[in-house]
Scaffold this motif. Structure first.
Motif, PDB file in Angstrom:
ATOM      1  N   ASP A 278       0.863  -1.063   0.109  1.00 18.65           N
ATOM      2  CA  ASP A 278       0.052   0.207   0.144  1.00 18.65           C
ATOM      3  C   ASP A 278       0.911   1.326  -0.068  1.00 18.65           C
ATOM      4  OD1 ASP A 278      -2.157  -1.471  -0.228  1.00 18.65           O
ATOM      5  OD2 ASP A 278      -2.578  -1.473   2.091  1.00 18.65           O
ATOM      6  N   GLU A 281       2.314   1.666  -3.408  1.00 19.02           N
ATOM      7  CA  GLU A 281       1.380   2.167  -4.384  1.00 19.02           C
ATOM      8  C   GLU A 281       1.372   3.513  -4.221  1.00 19.02           C
ATOM      9  OE1 GLU A 281       0.699  -0.597  -6.932  1.00 19.02           O
ATOM     10  OE2 GLU A 281      -0.370   1.480  -7.161  1.00 19.02           O
ATOM     11  N   GLU A 282       1.219   4.297  -3.032  1.00 16.09           N
ATOM     12  CA  GLU A 282       1.284   5.724  -2.880  1.00 16.09           C
ATOM     13  C   GLU A 282       2.370   6.518  -3.229  1.00 16.09           C
ATOM     14  OE1 GLU A 282      -0.314   7.949   0.628  1.00 16.09           O
ATOM     15  OE2 GLU A 282      -0.787   5.716   1.354  1.00 16.09           O
TER      16      GLU A 282
END
Ligand SMILES: *Cc1c(COP(=O)(O)O)cnc(C)c1O
Length: 461
Positions: A278, A281-282
């Motif tokens: 996650d 992804e950012e």
């Protein structure tokens, strides 16, 4: 019968191309120094004989790396050099995901923006300038949790880069785990004199942070030098290879920021590496705004290729032994002559203790700045002030910060200088040391508002 004695190391390379240096006379150096306001940052590099200002981006690349530059795939997206770099980082650092950045601070910017919320605290083993600034710009507060020994120049603890677990536990208790997005841990801590942490300490930090659900972000800029010290100094690691130790270190952390301009033998480059999908992804989304597409992050394809090849060379034992060995060689010469330096000798630099060196010069007359100027004048060797000038002023009182450590950093680029250059450097510092009593301090005649050490100007008293 022969007696096996300790044999000396030598560089695992020979020289194929040379860069001529300008040799200057003392009157020429006096003139250059005056024009530079007695600040070594303001000298022209042309007027410098041996440049020991920094080990950042000043490394010599190998023929293999230079050949790699010709294989740069400068496609906007999906460059093959990106995939080489990704493979090399997976193999040697072990992280799952890679976001390339133009240099270390690009990675620091991304991770700070993603993980830190205003009001958060980020404990770490002594600050680094850009790392702390990005944490602060994201609204966080850096908390120094390094062991006390790190602040004592004569303490010979082999792992002065360790985190003090009690200090870390105290801040977790005080602030609450929710306010601590991650612990920021750096290999061979620059500001402490290039001092490593131990694997044992890192494991303990991992256990403690796991208990509280806190992540660890590793400043892996000089992780390979740290791995070398672990092999040399820590029980149980003598027979492990540098790549094994590096992988184990990274395995206790959740991600890393990297300035490839140091360990990785290139002139520009960096990356953010992560295990959490996650956060990756950012970061991959955000890098597009600030650095470039996620398969180049502000770098040319050829720069990524040079970095990928640099990783393979940087983890070789003979390389790292010669690199740290060169620093030790100069450090030992200075110790033999009684010159006060930070001990143990660091991985990338020798730190001269200017307070002890010039005991007659009060800190308000800039002993470290004076020492860096005197060394340049003596021999054309350029070093860097790391004392009261670098520390800056307290915003509220307007007075200087008075740091405990008033140091001059003598920093060695990798694979650049010969043993004869090392001898010249040591002899010059020893010469200044022998006439230290006759040297006076300086006054500051121009002071910029931010990061004053870069542009401040001085005059002799
Ligand atoms: C150099 C350095 C950085 C910043 O990296 P840049 O490539 O100069 O942006 C961060 N941390 C440490 C320990 C460094 O030495």
């Amino acid at each position: 019968m022969t007696i096996q004695t300790q044999r000396s190391w030598a560089e695992p390379f020979k020289i194929k191309m040379v860069e001529p240096l300008k040799m200057t006379t003392k009157p020429e150096r006096e003139k250059a120094l005056k024009e530079a306001g007695y600040n070594t940052f303001l000298l022209r590099s042309e007027d410098v004989y041996i440049d020991l200002l920094t080990d950042s981006g000043t490394n010599a690349m190998s023929e293999h790396q230079w050949a790699g530059l010709m294989l740069g795939d400068e496609a906007y997206a999906g460059s093959r050099n990106f995939f080489h770099l990704e493979d090399a980082i997976k193999k040697h650092y072990g992280y799952k995901y890679l976001v390339p950045t133009h240099q270390g601070r690009g990675a620091e910017h991304l991770i700070s923006k993603i993980m830190i919320k205003p009001g958060d605290f980020i404990p770490g083993n002594m600050y680094f300038t850009t790392t702390r600034l990005h944490q602060e710009l994201a609204g966080g507060t850096f908390i120094d949790v390094i062991v006390d020994e790190a602040h004592d120049t004569s303490n010979k603890n082999p792992f002065k880069g360790n985190i003090d677990l009690q200090k870390l536990e105290n801040i977790i208790k005080k602030a609450g785990a929710k306010k601590i997005p991650y612990v920021s841990i750096a290999g061979t801590v620059n500001m402490a004199g290039g001092q490593p942490f131990s694997m044992k300490n890192l494991k303990q930090v991992r256990e403690l942070t796991d208990k509280h659900g806190i992540k660890i972000i590793f400043d892996a800029t000089r992780a390979i030098e740290n791995a070398y010290f672990i092999k040399l100094r820590e029980d149980g690691y003598q027979n492990k290879t540098i790549p094994d130790i590096l992988l184990e270190m990274c395995s206790y952390t959740d991600g890393a920021t990297m300035s490839a301009k140091k360990d990785l033998l290139v002139n520009i480059g960096g990356f953010l590496a992560l295990n959490d999908g996650d956060i990756f992804e950012e970061a991959r989304n955000m890098v597009v705004i600030y650095e470039g597409l996620h398969t180049y992050g502000g770098l040319a394809g050829r720069d990524m290729e040079a970095m990928a090849r640099g990783i393979e060379e940087a983890v070789l034992f003979d390389h790292i032994r010669a690199r740290v060995g060169q620093v030790e060689y100069v450090g030992n010469k200075l110790l033999e002559a009684g010159v006060p330096i930070v001990e143990p000798i660091g991985g990338h630099a020798i730190f001269l203790d200017a307070k002890q060196f010039f005991s007659q010069i009060p800190q308000t007359e800039f002993p470290a700045q004076t020492l860096a100027a005197e060394i340049y004048l003596d021999s054309g060797v350029r070093t860097m002030e790391r004392g009261i000038v670098s520390a800056g002023r307290n915003k509220d009182t307007g007075d200087h910060y008075y740091p405990k450590l008033e140091l001059v950093r003598v920093t060695f680029p990798r694979r650049v200088y010969t043993q004869a250059h090392c001898d010249v450097t040591a002899e010059s510092i020893i010469d200044v040391f022998e006439r230290r009593q006759s040297i006076k301090g300086m006054k500051m005649v121009y002071e910029p508002k931010y990061l004053r050490f870069f542009q401040a100007r001085f005059e002799r008293l």
